[in-house]
Design an enzyme around this catalytic site. Structure first.
Site, PDB file in Angstrom:
ATOM      1  CE  LYS A 154      -2.449   6.863 -11.488  1.00 10.51           C
ATOM      2  NZ  LYS A 154      -3.742   6.145 -11.401  1.00 10.51           N
ATOM      3  N   GLY A 155       3.008   6.336  -7.314  1.00  8.70           N
ATOM      4  CA  GLY A 155       3.274   5.884  -5.938  1.00  8.70           C
ATOM      5  C   GLY A 155       4.140   6.765  -5.062  1.00  8.70           C
ATOM      6  CD  GLU A 213       8.255  -6.679  -6.721  1.00 11.41           C
ATOM      7  OE1 GLU A 213       7.616  -6.171  -7.640  1.00 11.41           O
ATOM      8  OE2 GLU A 213       7.793  -7.542  -5.962  1.00 11.41           O
ATOM      9  CE  LYS A 228       8.067  -5.588  -2.530  1.00  6.46           C
ATOM     10  NZ  LYS A 228       6.965  -6.149  -3.331  1.00  6.46           N
TER      11      LYS A 228
HETATM   12  P1  IMP Z   1      10.026  -2.691 -10.241  1.00  8.68           P
HETATM   13  O1  IMP Z   1       9.917  -1.915 -11.513  1.00  8.68           O
HETATM   14  O2  IMP Z   1       9.962  -4.175 -10.430  1.00  8.68           O
HETATM   15  O3  IMP Z   1      11.225  -2.301  -9.392  1.00  8.68           O
HETATM   16  O4  IMP Z   1       8.719  -2.396  -9.421  1.00  8.68           O
HETATM   17  C1  IMP Z   1       8.500  -1.130  -8.936  1.00  8.68           C
HETATM   18  C2  IMP Z   1       7.057  -0.713  -9.014  1.00  8.68           C
HETATM   19  O5  IMP Z   1       6.180  -1.830  -8.794  1.00  8.68           O
HETATM   20  C3  IMP Z   1       6.756   0.271  -7.924  1.00  8.68           C
HETATM   21  O6  IMP Z   1       6.951   1.601  -8.354  1.00  8.68           O
HETATM   22  C4  IMP Z   1       5.311  -0.031  -7.583  1.00  8.68           C
HETATM   23  O7  IMP Z   1       4.450   0.682  -8.450  1.00  8.68           O
HETATM   24  C5  IMP Z   1       5.168  -1.496  -7.862  1.00  8.68           C
HETATM   25  N1  IMP Z   1       5.359  -2.320  -6.635  1.00  8.68           N
HETATM   26  C6  IMP Z   1       6.371  -3.164  -6.358  1.00  8.68           C
HETATM   27  N2  IMP Z   1       6.218  -3.756  -5.159  1.00  8.68           N
HETATM   28  C7  IMP Z   1       5.059  -3.264  -4.645  1.00  8.68           C
HETATM   29  C8  IMP Z   1       4.359  -3.485  -3.401  1.00  8.68           C
HETATM   30  O8  IMP Z   1       4.765  -4.242  -2.503  1.00  8.68           O
HETATM   31  N3  IMP Z   1       3.196  -2.773  -3.246  1.00  8.68           N
HETATM   32  C9  IMP Z   1       2.718  -1.913  -4.180  1.00  8.68           C
HETATM   33  N4  IMP Z   1       3.338  -1.680  -5.350  1.00  8.68           N
HETATM   34  C10 IMP Z   1       4.503  -2.351  -5.588  1.00  8.68           C
HETATM   35 MG    MG Z   2       5.324   2.919  -8.779  1.00  6.57          MG
END
Ligand code: IMP
Ligand code: MG
Length: 178
Positions: free
Chosen positions: A47-48, A106, A134
């Site tokens: 959704k983000g 992230e 990040k």
């Molecule tokens: P990844 O799959 O570890 O790269 O994380 C990505 C997903 O984690 C993003 O699409 C967000 O939904 C969530 N996410 C990671 N960091 C944050 C944050 O600081 N705030 C809110 N959601 C986050």
């Molecule tokens: Mg997301």
């Protein structure tokens, strides 16, 4: 500085919408140059990324299309490491240049999942454009071609990003207070 409370956590203002929008515009201009004469598909990860997609696309002057997918990996302020596809890729991406639109990268689990899924749809190319990145948490080799803002390993909300589904409607970006 403004403080807000979402459930059990306190957040303070971090990036004002005005500043964020200027930086989104700069990223859009890079895409306009890099994809000049082409017709990319922006694949928005729900959704983000919905608000970022809207702000970015208002600054894109290319012929382009939009597609949506939904993946989920987060619980509260922690990633679970397991990325669940909730809405699959439904549009025809064959031969298309796909730009993945993410709210935040992230560890990169979400990106990894998409890089595994997308080749089945035979796109011509895949690039990533994320609102936040990040770099200290990112563990993968896939290139993150476009990021609007790079941040430390801190938890943020607003402009589409949530804490337990709340805070997506905030215009500005807020950072968690320990
Ligand atoms: P990844 O799959 O570890 O790269 O994380 C990505 C997903 O984690 C993003 O699409 C967000 O939904 C969530 N996410 C990671 N960091 C944050 C944050 O600081 N705030 C809110 N959601 C986050
Ligand atoms: Mg997301």
């Amino acid at each position: 500085m403004k403080h807000i409370k979402i459930q059990d956590k306190t957040f303070r203002t971090y990036i004002e919408e005005k500043v964020l929008l200027e930086q989104i515009k700069a990223t859009a201009q890079r895409i306009n140059t890099d994809f000049k004469g082409q017709k990319p598909v922006f694949l928005c990860t729900l959704k983000g990324a919905f608000m970022f997609l809207a702000d970015l696309l208002k600054e894109i002057d290319l012929d382009c299309e939009v597609s949506f997918t939904r993946l989920s990996s987060y619980d509260g302020t922690q990633t679970t490491g397991k990325v669940k596809p909730i809405i699959g890729i439904n549009d025809n991406l064959k031969g298309r240049r796909v730009i993945i639109i993410e709210d935040i990268v992230e560890n990169g689990f979400t990106i990894k999942k998409l890089y595994e899924e997308l080749p089945k749809h035979q796109p011509e190319s895949i690039d990533v454009c994320t609102m936040f990145f990040k770099p200290k948490a990112y563990k993968l080799d896939f290139d993150i071609k476009y990021h609007v803002v790079s941040i430390d390993n801190e938890f943020i909300v607003g402009h589409g990003l949530d804490y337990n589904e709340l805070g997506r409607n905030l215009k500005d970006i807020y950072i968690i207070e320990e």
